[in-house]
Write an enzyme that holds these catalytic residues in place. Structure first.
Site, mmCIF file in Angstrom:
data_model
loop_
_atom_site.group_PDB
_atom_site.id
_atom_site.type_symbol
_atom_site.label_atom_id
_atom_site.label_comp_id
_atom_site.label_asym_id
_atom_site.label_seq_id
_atom_site.Cartn_x
_atom_site.Cartn_y
_atom_site.Cartn_z
ATOM 1 N N LEU A 1 0.939 -1.262 -0.124
ATOM 2 C CA LEU A 1 0.087 -0.031 0.147
ATOM 3 C C LEU A 1 0.961 1.253 0.101
ATOM 4 C CD1 LEU A 1 -2.813 1.180 0.096
ATOM 5 C CD2 LEU A 1 -2.762 0.931 2.679
ATOM 6 N N ASP A 2 0.537 2.059 -0.883
ATOM 7 C CA ASP A 2 1.361 3.413 -1.010
ATOM 8 C C ASP A 2 2.772 3.185 -1.283
ATOM 9 O OD1 ASP A 2 -1.150 4.753 -0.957
ATOM 10 O OD2 ASP A 2 -1.034 5.220 1.075
ATOM 11 N N GLU A 3 3.301 2.247 -1.804
ATOM 12 C CA GLU A 3 4.888 1.822 -1.844
ATOM 13 C C GLU A 3 5.262 1.570 -3.068
ATOM 14 O OE1 GLU A 3 6.659 2.408 0.833
ATOM 15 O OE2 GLU A 3 5.216 2.478 2.474
#
EC number: 3.5.1.10
Length: 280
Positions: free
Chosen positions: A222-224
Site C-alpha cells: 500500500l502506497d509503496e
C-alpha cells in the site's frame, strides 16, 4: 510512433537504434536516453515518423531481432490515444480536473468509463457528458465480486491505464498485481507522513511547513509503488486545516494530471521499485 526500451547497458545501443530507423527512412523528432550506473541499465525513448506506408506491425517485426540482440524490454506504439478508465469516490476534484484537461486536448486519451463506489448523484456537479458511468458499490462481503466486475470492464473496454482519482478503496493484492504498471494512484504526502483519518488535521496539529502529494503505480504494498510525480507547497502558521485541505486539493490535481500525461505519452519506464521519467 514512440519506441521505449530498457536493457543491460553496453556500447552501441543508440547507434544500433538510430541506424535501424535510418535504414527504414524514419525521421527522429525526439530522443532521450539514460544510463543508470548503479544497475548498469540503459533506458531510451525515441519519437519518430515512419516512412510513408511503413506500418506499425512491420516495424515491430523488423525491430525484434535487434531487441533480442541487446536483451531489450521494449514497446512500440502508434499515435492512437491511450484508453483510460477513471475510478473515483466522493472527492471528485481530481476527476473533474482530468476530464477538463481531456476535453481541451491536454491529455491525449480516450476515456473508456468512469467508475465509482458511490452513486452518480454523489458527483452530480461533474459533467460526465456521454461517458459511461458504472456504480460498483463495495462492502467487505462483496468486494471480490466487485473487483471481478471491475476487471471485466477493464478487459471489455480494452483499458490500458486505470487512474485512481481519489478512489477511496484499497485494491486487493490480486487486482494490484493484475494491473501492475498500468494503474496510477494519488495520495497526500507529508513530511512527516500522516496516515489514517484526517491527515490534514494531523499535519496542522504538528505545524508542518510543507504539504505535498505523490502519484505512483499501484502495487500490493500500500502506497509503496514506484513514484511517477510529486509536488509540495509551503505552509505557514496562519493556515487552518481548511486551508491545508484547499491547497492539498490543488496539489493532488496537478500531480495526478502530470503523472497521467507522462504515462500515456510513454515517458515513464519502470526500474524495479523506481521509475525513469523522461521530461517533455
Amino acid at each position: 510512433m514512440i519506441l521505449t526500451l530498457s536493457c543491460p547497458d553496453r556500447h552501441g545501443i543508440v547507434a544500433a537504434v538510430s541506424a535501424f530507423l535510418l535504414q527504414r527512412d524514419a525521421n527522429i523528432s525526439d530522443a532521450q536516453q539514460f544510463g543508470d550506473a548503479s544497475s548498469a541499465t540503459f533506458f531510451m525513448r525515441v519519437v519518430f515518423e515512419p516512412a510513408d506506408g511503413d506500418a506499425l506491425a512491420a516495424i515491430h517485426h523488423a525491430f525484434s531481432p535487434l531487441a533480442e540482440r541487446f536483451t531489450m524490454h521494449w514497446t512500440l506504439r502508434g499515435p492512437e490515444p491511450r484508453k483510460v478508465m477513471i475510478l473515483t469516490s466522493r472527492f471528485d476534484h481530481c476527476l473533474a480536473d482530468l476530464l477538463y484537461r481531456w476535453r481541451i486536448d491536454e491529455l491525449p486519451m480516450e476515456v473508456t468509463a468512469v467508475v465509482s463506489n458511490h452513486p452518480r448523484e454523489m458527483i452530480g456537479h461533474v459533467d460526465l457528458g456521454d461517458l459511461p458511468f458504472h456504480h460498483l458499490p463495495v462492502s467487505a462481503a462483496d468486494k471480490p465480486a466487485q473487483e471481478a466486475e471491475l476487471l471485466r470492464l477493464i478487459e471489455q473496454t480494452g483499458t490500458e491505464l486505470v487512474v485512481l482519482a481519489r478512489y477511496m478503496q484499497i485494491l486487493s493484492d490480486d487486482l494490484s498485481r493484475r494491473l501492475e504498471g498500468r494503474c496510477i494512484n494519488i495520495h497526500h504526502s507529508f513530511l512527516p507522513g500522516f496516515k489514517g483519518a484526517r491527515p490534514y488535521h494531523q499535519a496542522h496539529a504538528r505545524g508542518v511547513k510543507v504539504i505535498g502529494a505523490t502519484a505512483h503505480y499501484v502495487t500490493p504494498d500500500l502506497d509503496e509503488g514506484p513514484i511517477i510525480e510529486q509536488d509540495v507547497e509551503r505552509i505557514s502558521h496562519r493556515d487552518t486545516p481548511e486551508d491545508l485541505i484547499r491547497k492539498g486539493r490543488d496539489i493532488e490535481r496537478r500531480v495526478l494530471a502530470r503523472a497521467v500525461r507522462r504515462h500515456i505519452e510513454d515517458r515513464v519506464l519502470l526500474h524495479g521499485t523506481k521509475t525513469v521519467v523522461f521530461e517533455d
